[in-house]
Design an enzyme around this catalytic site. Structure first.
Site, PDB file in Angstrom:
ATOM      1  N   LEU A 102      39.692  45.971  28.341  1.00 63.36           N
ATOM      2  CA  LEU A 102      38.662  44.928  28.408  1.00 63.36           C
ATOM      3  C   LEU A 102      39.300  43.718  29.094  1.00 63.36           C
ATOM      4  O   LEU A 102      40.474  43.437  28.893  1.00 63.36           O
ATOM      5  CB  LEU A 102      38.185  44.529  27.007  1.00 63.36           C
ATOM      6  CG  LEU A 102      37.458  45.596  26.172  1.00 63.36           C
ATOM      7  CD1 LEU A 102      37.095  45.018  24.807  1.00 63.36           C
ATOM      8  CD2 LEU A 102      36.217  46.100  26.885  1.00 63.36           C
ATOM      9  N   ASP A 103      38.516  43.022  29.902  1.00 71.88           N
ATOM     10  CA  ASP A 103      39.029  41.813  30.544  1.00 71.88           C
ATOM     11  C   ASP A 103      39.439  40.792  29.494  1.00 71.88           C
ATOM     12  O   ASP A 103      38.935  40.795  28.361  1.00 71.88           O
ATOM     13  CB  ASP A 103      37.947  41.189  31.438  1.00 71.88           C
ATOM     14  CG  ASP A 103      37.577  42.080  32.609  1.00 71.88           C
ATOM     15  OD1 ASP A 103      38.409  42.913  33.007  1.00 71.88           O
ATOM     16  OD2 ASP A 103      36.452  41.933  33.127  1.00 71.88           O
ATOM     17  N   VAL A 104      40.324  39.874  29.894  1.00 77.21           N
ATOM     18  CA  VAL A 104      40.782  38.819  28.984  1.00 77.21           C
ATOM     19  C   VAL A 104      39.601  38.050  28.412  1.00 77.21           C
ATOM     20  O   VAL A 104      39.563  37.719  27.220  1.00 77.21           O
ATOM     21  CB  VAL A 104      41.745  37.857  29.721  1.00 77.21           C
ATOM     22  CG1 VAL A 104      42.047  36.635  28.860  1.00 77.21           C
ATOM     23  CG2 VAL A 104      43.035  38.575  30.095  1.00 77.21           C
ATOM     24  N   ARG A 147      30.109  42.949  35.558  1.00 76.07           N
ATOM     25  CA  ARG A 147      30.134  41.647  36.218  1.00 76.07           C
ATOM     26  C   ARG A 147      29.731  41.777  37.695  1.00 76.07           C
ATOM     27  O   ARG A 147      28.956  40.970  38.213  1.00 76.07           O
ATOM     28  CB  ARG A 147      31.520  41.031  36.079  1.00 76.07           C
ATOM     29  CG  ARG A 147      31.938  40.818  34.629  1.00 76.07           C
ATOM     30  CD  ARG A 147      33.419  40.497  34.493  1.00 76.07           C
ATOM     31  NE  ARG A 147      33.754  39.227  35.132  1.00 76.07           N
ATOM     32  CZ  ARG A 147      35.011  38.790  35.275  1.00 76.07           C
ATOM     33  NH1 ARG A 147      36.024  39.526  34.828  1.00 76.07           N
ATOM     34  NH2 ARG A 147      35.247  37.635  35.859  1.00 76.07           N
ATOM     35  N   THR A 192      36.517  39.088  28.018  1.00 71.93           N
ATOM     36  CA  THR A 192      35.514  39.943  27.367  1.00 71.93           C
ATOM     37  C   THR A 192      35.955  40.265  25.949  1.00 71.93           C
ATOM     38  O   THR A 192      37.119  40.613  25.716  1.00 71.93           O
ATOM     39  CB  THR A 192      35.320  41.254  28.161  1.00 71.93           C
ATOM     40  OG1 THR A 192      34.861  40.942  29.475  1.00 71.93           O
ATOM     41  CG2 THR A 192      34.311  42.170  27.485  1.00 71.93           C
TER      42      THR A 192
END
Length: 300
Positions: free
Chosen positions: A138-140, A238, A142
């Protein structure tokens, strides 16, 4: 620093110098451009501007920087990191905002792997040293549910399951404006952005990428959508909503309105991984039977 000298192959004839350096030595476009601008890339012994075109057969000499020092996993308590489920094979967590999945060059903040190590979880040794046990990310910015492999068997099985699209991933996304239609599918290939290394974009030659969405609630300036990923490309949600001109609220990287983000106090994309569903890598299948047990974890 290491010096490498190679002839320009026929396949790179006519490319910009920075593109040729990037392709030949596996560097990012920005890193290759920096080398050229620093005078560390010579064509037939002469420094050239990065936009100059190379010719097949020309001799390219590049001074490469020393390889980066290996990133280590440092046990570090992560406030807000909640373990939802754990056994000998997997650990499922609810990741808070501002936490990376694993260490990486340039990142000095907290990580899921470091947080799990701090509370005594032994992680699979499969994968690169800094990404051991990581089967998806997961992105930082998110938040939400994420699974990490603790056993070697679990790592192998889960990596295959994610690759074969056998894992169901559900998200909540707050996107700008009102989606039209309210429910639909975004089927658009994704690849690296042609000019920005850190971004991705819908590109005709990219990898197949499919996102399903359903509007849950509409607000004056935004919509809350339930999102199901059929594929798992980097930044997929995104990128897809940005391409529809409905970027995630707060996602300035992909074109969100900074005024709206400031009004809502957001400095990152509003995106939450709310549910993850897959077969347990060990107990998911009953021996001698075709029956399976699907395990699902949801965040609060």
């Amino acid at each position: 620093m290491t010096t490498r000298s190679v002839p320009v192959p026929d396949g790179l004839d006519g490319l910009r110098l920075d593109q040729a350096v990037s392709r030949l030595f596996g560097l990012s476009r920005s890193a290759a451009a920096a080398l050229v601008e620093a005078g560390d890339a010579l064509v037939d012994g002469v420094p050239r501007p990065k936009a100059d075109k190379v010719t097949a057969g020309s001799w390219l000499e590049v001074h490469l920087p020393a390889p980066p020092v290996a990133v280590e996993v440092v046990p570090q308590a992560v406030p807000g990191l909640r373990v939802i489920y754990a056994d000998d094979d997997i650990v499922v967590v609810d990741k808070p905002v501002g936490v990376a999945a694993h260490p990486s060059p340039g990142w000095t903040g907290p990580t899921v792997i470091g947080g799990l190590a701090a509370i005594g979880h032994r992680i699979s040794t499969s994968g690169a040293a800094e990404r051991q046990g990581i089967v998806h990310r997961l992105d930082v910015g998110t938040t939400g549910v994420m699974v990490v492999a603790k056993s070697e068997h679990a790592y192998t099985v889960l990596k295959r399951a994610f690759k074969e699209r056998e894992v169901e991933k559900r998200y909540h996304a707050l996107v700008q404006g009102h989606l039209d239609p309210l429910r639909g599918t975004i089927d658009a290939p994704i690849d690296r952005h042609p000019t920005h290394d850190y971004r991705w974009a819908v590109m005709s030659g990219g990898k197949p990428s499919v996102t399903h969405y359903d509007t849950l609630e509409a607000f004056p300036a935004a919509s809350l959508a339930d999102v199901r990923l059929e594929t798992g490309r980097t930044h997929q949600i995104r990128v897809h909503f940005s391409a529809m001109r409905h970027p995630c609220v707060g996602d300035l990287t992909y074109g969100a309105d900074p005024t709206l983000a400031a009004r809502l106090g957001l400095s990152r994309q509003w995106l939450h991984a709310r549910a993850l569903s897959f077969l347990h890598p060990v107990r998911g299948k009953k021996f001698g039977s075709t029956a399976t047990t699907l395990m699902t974890w949801r965040t609060r």
